[in-house]
Design an enzyme around this catalytic site. Structure first.
Site, PDB file in Angstrom:
ATOM      1  N   GLU A 169     -10.208  -5.344  10.647  1.00 21.29           N
ATOM      2  CA  GLU A 169      -9.681  -4.459   9.609  1.00 21.29           C
ATOM      3  C   GLU A 169     -10.152  -4.927   8.222  1.00 21.29           C
ATOM      4  O   GLU A 169      -9.961  -6.080   7.863  1.00 21.29           O
ATOM      5  CB  GLU A 169      -8.147  -4.476   9.641  1.00 21.29           C
ATOM      6  CG  GLU A 169      -7.536  -3.514   8.640  1.00 21.29           C
ATOM      7  CD  GLU A 169      -6.010  -3.584   8.589  1.00 21.29           C
ATOM      8  OE1 GLU A 169      -5.474  -4.682   8.413  1.00 21.29           O
ATOM      9  OE2 GLU A 169      -5.386  -2.517   8.706  1.00 21.29           O
ATOM     10  N   ASN A 178       0.796  -1.231   0.000  1.00 20.87           N
ATOM     11  CA  ASN A 178       0.000   0.000   0.000  1.00 20.87           C
ATOM     12  C   ASN A 178       0.831   1.283   0.000  1.00 20.87           C
ATOM     13  O   ASN A 178       0.315   2.334  -0.388  1.00 20.87           O
ATOM     14  CB  ASN A 178      -1.013  -0.011   1.147  1.00 20.87           C
ATOM     15  CG  ASN A 178      -0.373   0.043   2.492  1.00 20.87           C
ATOM     16  OD1 ASN A 178       0.693  -0.537   2.707  1.00 20.87           O
ATOM     17  ND2 ASN A 178      -1.000   0.720   3.431  1.00 20.87           N
ATOM     18  N   GLY A 184       2.971  -5.181   7.499  1.00 23.65           N
ATOM     19  CA  GLY A 184       1.952  -5.944   6.791  1.00 23.65           C
ATOM     20  C   GLY A 184       0.835  -6.311   7.744  1.00 23.65           C
ATOM     21  O   GLY A 184       0.614  -5.621   8.745  1.00 23.65           O
ATOM     22  N   SER A 185       0.166  -7.414   7.446  1.00 21.44           N
ATOM     23  CA  SER A 185      -0.997  -7.768   8.254  1.00 21.44           C
ATOM     24  C   SER A 185      -0.573  -8.359   9.602  1.00 21.44           C
ATOM     25  O   SER A 185       0.538  -8.889   9.749  1.00 21.44           O
ATOM     26  CB  SER A 185      -1.853  -8.771   7.491  1.00 21.44           C
ATOM     27  OG  SER A 185      -1.109  -9.939   7.258  1.00 21.44           O
ATOM     28  N   CYS A 239      -2.945   1.771   6.639  1.00 18.41           N
ATOM     29  CA  CYS A 239      -3.021   1.174   7.981  1.00 18.41           C
ATOM     30  C   CYS A 239      -3.579   2.200   8.961  1.00 18.41           C
ATOM     31  O   CYS A 239      -4.137   1.836   9.989  1.00 18.41           O
ATOM     32  CB  CYS A 239      -1.655   0.697   8.417  1.00 18.41           C
ATOM     33  SG  CYS A 239      -0.403   1.972   8.264  1.00 18.41           S
ATOM     34  N   LYS A 260      12.461  -7.469   0.562  1.00 16.24           N
ATOM     35  CA  LYS A 260      11.476  -8.316  -0.132  1.00 16.24           C
ATOM     36  C   LYS A 260      10.178  -7.531  -0.143  1.00 16.24           C
ATOM     37  O   LYS A 260       9.439  -7.522   0.838  1.00 16.24           O
ATOM     38  CB  LYS A 260      11.310  -9.641   0.629  1.00 16.24           C
ATOM     39  CG  LYS A 260      10.849 -10.821  -0.205  1.00 16.24           C
ATOM     40  CD  LYS A 260       9.480 -10.698  -0.821  1.00 16.24           C
ATOM     41  CE  LYS A 260       8.359 -10.829   0.173  1.00 16.24           C
ATOM     42  NZ  LYS A 260       7.052 -10.448  -0.460  1.00 16.24           N
ATOM     43  N   GLY A 275       2.491 -10.930  10.665  1.00 22.08           N
ATOM     44  CA  GLY A 275       3.381 -10.432  11.717  1.00 22.08           C
ATOM     45  C   GLY A 275       3.547 -11.442  12.848  1.00 22.08           C
ATOM     46  O   GLY A 275       4.659 -11.655  13.352  1.00 22.08           O
ATOM     47  N   GLN A 308      -8.717  -8.155  -2.894  1.00 21.00           N
ATOM     48  CA  GLN A 308      -9.097  -7.104  -1.943  1.00 21.00           C
ATOM     49  C   GLN A 308     -10.504  -6.595  -2.257  1.00 21.00           C
ATOM     50  O   GLN A 308     -11.277  -6.280  -1.347  1.00 21.00           O
ATOM     51  CB  GLN A 308      -8.081  -5.957  -1.982  1.00 21.00           C
ATOM     52  CG  GLN A 308      -8.315  -4.864  -0.962  1.00 21.00           C
ATOM     53  CD  GLN A 308      -8.204  -5.339   0.492  1.00 21.00           C
ATOM     54  OE1 GLN A 308      -7.278  -6.037   0.864  1.00 21.00           O
ATOM     55  NE2 GLN A 308      -9.178  -4.962   1.324  1.00 21.00           N
TER      56      GLN A 308
HETATM   57  P1  NAD Z   1       0.600  -9.180   4.146  1.00 26.67           P
HETATM   58  O1  NAD Z   1       0.853  -9.525   5.581  1.00 26.67           O
HETATM   59  O2  NAD Z   1      -0.216 -10.092   3.341  1.00 26.67           O
HETATM   60  O3  NAD Z   1       1.996  -9.077   3.366  1.00 26.67           O
HETATM   61  C1  NAD Z   1       3.027  -8.199   3.789  1.00 26.67           C
HETATM   62  C2  NAD Z   1       4.359  -8.727   3.277  1.00 26.67           C
HETATM   63  O4  NAD Z   1       4.661  -9.959   3.940  1.00 26.67           O
HETATM   64  C3  NAD Z   1       4.378  -9.026   1.784  1.00 26.67           C
HETATM   65  O5  NAD Z   1       5.640  -8.673   1.271  1.00 26.67           O
HETATM   66  C4  NAD Z   1       4.175 -10.536   1.745  1.00 26.67           C
HETATM   67  O6  NAD Z   1       4.691 -11.149   0.578  1.00 26.67           O
HETATM   68  C5  NAD Z   1       4.949 -10.966   2.973  1.00 26.67           C
HETATM   69  N1  NAD Z   1       4.583 -12.257   3.548  1.00 26.67           N
HETATM   70  C6  NAD Z   1       3.400 -12.915   3.454  1.00 26.67           C
HETATM   71  N2  NAD Z   1       3.461 -14.070   4.170  1.00 26.67           N
HETATM   72  C7  NAD Z   1       4.689 -14.123   4.734  1.00 26.67           C
HETATM   73  C8  NAD Z   1       5.343 -15.044   5.602  1.00 26.67           C
HETATM   74  N3  NAD Z   1       4.741 -16.151   6.044  1.00 26.67           N
HETATM   75  N4  NAD Z   1       6.597 -14.780   6.005  1.00 26.67           N
HETATM   76  C9  NAD Z   1       7.230 -13.649   5.590  1.00 26.67           C
HETATM   77  N5  NAD Z   1       6.663 -12.737   4.771  1.00 26.67           N
HETATM   78  C10 NAD Z   1       5.413 -12.968   4.348  1.00 26.67           C
HETATM   79  O7  NAD Z   1       0.041  -7.688   4.124  1.00 26.67           O
HETATM   80  P2  NAD Z   1      -0.420  -6.831   2.842  1.00 26.67           P
HETATM   81  O8  NAD Z   1      -1.737  -7.332   2.374  1.00 26.67           O
HETATM   82  O9  NAD Z   1       0.702  -6.729   1.864  1.00 26.67           O
HETATM   83  O10 NAD Z   1      -0.587  -5.381   3.493  1.00 26.67           O
HETATM   84  C11 NAD Z   1      -1.755  -4.945   4.129  1.00 26.67           C
HETATM   85  C12 NAD Z   1      -1.558  -4.945   5.628  1.00 26.67           C
HETATM   86  O11 NAD Z   1      -0.435  -4.149   5.962  1.00 26.67           O
HETATM   87  C13 NAD Z   1      -2.737  -4.336   6.372  1.00 26.67           C
HETATM   88  O12 NAD Z   1      -3.049  -5.132   7.496  1.00 26.67           O
HETATM   89  C14 NAD Z   1      -2.192  -2.973   6.823  1.00 26.67           C
HETATM   90  O13 NAD Z   1      -2.811  -2.445   7.968  1.00 26.67           O
HETATM   91  C15 NAD Z   1      -0.759  -3.292   7.058  1.00 26.67           C
HETATM   92  N6  NAD Z   1       0.068  -2.092   7.048  1.00 26.67           N
HETATM   93  C16 NAD Z   1       0.569  -1.629   8.230  1.00 26.67           C
HETATM   94  C17 NAD Z   1       1.338  -0.476   8.266  1.00 26.67           C
HETATM   95  C18 NAD Z   1       1.905   0.042   9.559  1.00 26.67           C
HETATM   96  O14 NAD Z   1       2.856   0.793   9.520  1.00 26.67           O
HETATM   97  N7  NAD Z   1       1.351  -0.335  10.698  1.00 26.67           N
HETATM   98  C19 NAD Z   1       1.596   0.217   7.069  1.00 26.67           C
HETATM   99  C20 NAD Z   1       1.071  -0.282   5.882  1.00 26.67           C
HETATM  100  C21 NAD Z   1       0.309  -1.441   5.878  1.00 26.67           C
END
Ligand code: NAD
Length: 477
Positions: A380, A152, A227-228, A283, A175, A232, A330
């Site tokens: 979310e 995003n 990420g999500s 986010c 990555k 995490g 999405q």
């Molecule tokens: P996601 O968790 O699906 O993916 C994030 C990243 O992690 C991607 O690069 C993905 O390929 C990688 N990934 C997926 N599975 C993994 C694993 N098992 N091990 C290691 N890496 C893995 O999230 P998304 O759909 O790309 O992003 C949306 C989410 O990000 C939302 O929940 C949003 O709130 C969050 N976000 C948070 C912030 C913040 O600063 N708090 C900022 C932007 C987005």
């Protein structure tokens, strides 16, 4: 550039193709392929980490001046090319062009900020409790750092991780999200000409398989993840067991509280911007609008009118105010949550529909549901969907605002200093906005949340150096 792979990987200073590829789709028009991206094999992730490990002795001993020069070069070039890179960003991610150019400029200023920070890395001299002893602390690089980023903010987030990592003398494997390889590739291409030694910055593409391989590589010393919350938690489990340093920035269910004494126009603008701009895919988006009883009806009719007037369209169209959703998955998720919201008794006031056109266009949605425990008030969505929740007074609004597992960002619209002060004190969130949208933050100050939204030291601003360094204490007799 290869005819086959537009977005190649950058490993040990070389551009590397992969046997597997993935098409990078324009969400405004999915028939348009923005480029073909390499997709890392496990062996390529391994090669990238080993390249970063080999480059560590030299980069971790580089001078602050060398680090400044590299980061300043990167920031300067990104800024000079903000229009072109913003267009690439808008095409691959779908945010409207002015927002995309703004994000690119932000990435540039982040590099420039951390160029300055590289000059400021220091320690402390502390008086010893013993005679004839000097005590000094210093900061050193953590080592090889894996950076995993979402789609995003496809250039700003890689920037706000890579810049402080390199400023502190770490070497890096980035990555990015599989949905937005173009901006990461463009960043790597600029870095490749910045004077950074071979192997100090590496880029691998791919999905969670590559991400997992990076996290689990034994030569990785630290992981910075955005990420999500679900992903995490998986990363946290592995890093805790293997004692890698880690930092997680995750999801949000951010509230915007509107009190009876708020300026109505400011409140409506904060709510619309916070909930719907960048297609609600932030986010920090405010996905719950909590309104006290005295202003509820006036606010509801004003925000409905404002939302109905929003123009959804292609990201690079000058008239568009809201771009498409990032992909079909999405879009399905947004539609699924609208169905959940209605099934659990919510009143769909406006939007929530797939709009005509080839792109993933979805109309910004407002759903009235006064039950704070409804799924739409707890989970979310990550799209332009906000609830309206009525509260009797400030105390109840605050209690509802705090009643989710998340704690990233929170806002209040009020003209009362008393309530603004109380909200700033009692709201369990990392970022508090008074009479401002929950999104839209400065690039030079700490960013992050509490509860299930964040874990570990803060990102951005001077505080970012905490994660990317280790402290050593020296005793000199
Ligand atoms: P996601 O968790 O699906 O993916 C994030 C990243 O992690 C991607 O690069 C993905 O390929 C990688 N990934 C997926 N599975 C993994 C694993 N098992 N091990 C290691 N890496 C893995 O999230 P998304 O759909 O790309 O992003 C949306 C989410 O990000 C939302 O929940 C949003 O709130 C969050 N976000 C948070 C912030 C913040 O600063 N708090 C900022 C932007 C987005």
């Amino acid at each position: 550039m290869s005819a086959q792979q537009d977005f190649r990987q950058f490993i040990q200073g070389e551009w590397v193709e992969s046997p597997k590829t993935r098409a990078n789709i324009n969400p405004s028009d999915p028939t348009e392929i923005v480029g073909v991206a390499a997709e890392a094999s496990i062996e390529q992730v391994d090669q990238a980490v080993l390249a970063a490990q080999a480059a560590l002795p030299s980069w971790s001993r580089s001078t602050p001046q060398q680090r400044f020069d590299v980061l300043d070069f990167i920031g300067t070039e990104i800024l000079a090319r903000k229009q072109e890179l913003g267009t690439l960003l808008a095409r691959e991610e779908g945010k409207i062009l002015p927002e995309a150019i703004g994000e690119v400029a932000r990435a540039a200023y982040i590099f420039k900020f951390f160029a300055g920070e590289a000059l400021r890395i220091g320690g402390q001299a502390i008086a010893s409790v013993r005679p004839n002893m000097e005590v000094i602390t210093s900061r050193e690089a953590v080592g090889v750092v894996g950076l995993i980023t979402p789609w995003n903010f496809p250039i700003a987030i890689p920037a706000w991780k890579a810049a402080p990592a390199l400023a502190c003398g770490n070497t890096v494997v980035l990555k990015p999200s599989e949905l937005t390889p173009g901006c990461a590739w463009a960043l790597a291409e600029i870095i490749s000409r910045s004077g950074l030694p071979k192997g100090a910055f590496n880029l691998v593409m791919g999905d969670g398989v590559a991400g997992k391989a990076l996290v689990e590589h034994p030569a990785i010393n630290a992981i910075s993840f955005t990420g999500s919350t679900g992903t995490g938690k998986l990363i946290a489990q592995h890093c805790a067991l293997t004692m890698k340093k880690y930092q997680l920035e995750m999801g949000g269910k951010n509230p915007l509280v509107i009190l009876d004494d708020a300026d109505l126009n400011i409140a409506v603008e904060c709510a619309v911007n916070g909930a719907f701009f960048s297609t609600g895919q932030r986010c920090t988006a405010s996905s719950r609008t909590i309104i006290t009883a005295g202003i509820y009806d006036a606010f509801k009719s004003a925000i409905l009118e404002r939302t109905r007037g929003l123009k959804v369209g292609a990201a690079i169209e000058a008239s568009s105010q809201i771009g498409p959703v990032v992909d079909q998955r999405q879009l399905d998720k947004n539609l699924g949550y609208i169905a959940i919201g209605v099934a659990e008794g919510g009143n769909l006031l406006v939007g929530g529909e797939r709009l005509p056109g080839t792109g993933y266009f979805f109309s910004p949605a407002l759903i009235e549901n006064h039950n704070p425990n409804a799924r739409l008030n707890q989970e979310e969505v990550f799209g332009p969907v906000s609830t309206l929740v009525k509260a009797q007074n400030f105390e109840e609004a605050l209690q509802i605002a705090n009643a989710t597992p998340y704690g990233l960002s929170a806002g209040i619209c009020t003209t009362s200093l008393k309530y603004a002060t109380q909200f700033r004190r009692d709201m369990q969130a990392g970022m508090i906005m008074v009479n401002a949208p929950t999104a839209g933050v400065d690039y030079h100050v700490p960013f992050g949340g509490s509860k299930a939204s964040s874990y570990g030291p803060r990102e951005q601003g001077g505080m970012a150096m905490e994660f990317y360094t280790r402290v050593k204490t020296h005793y000199l007799a």
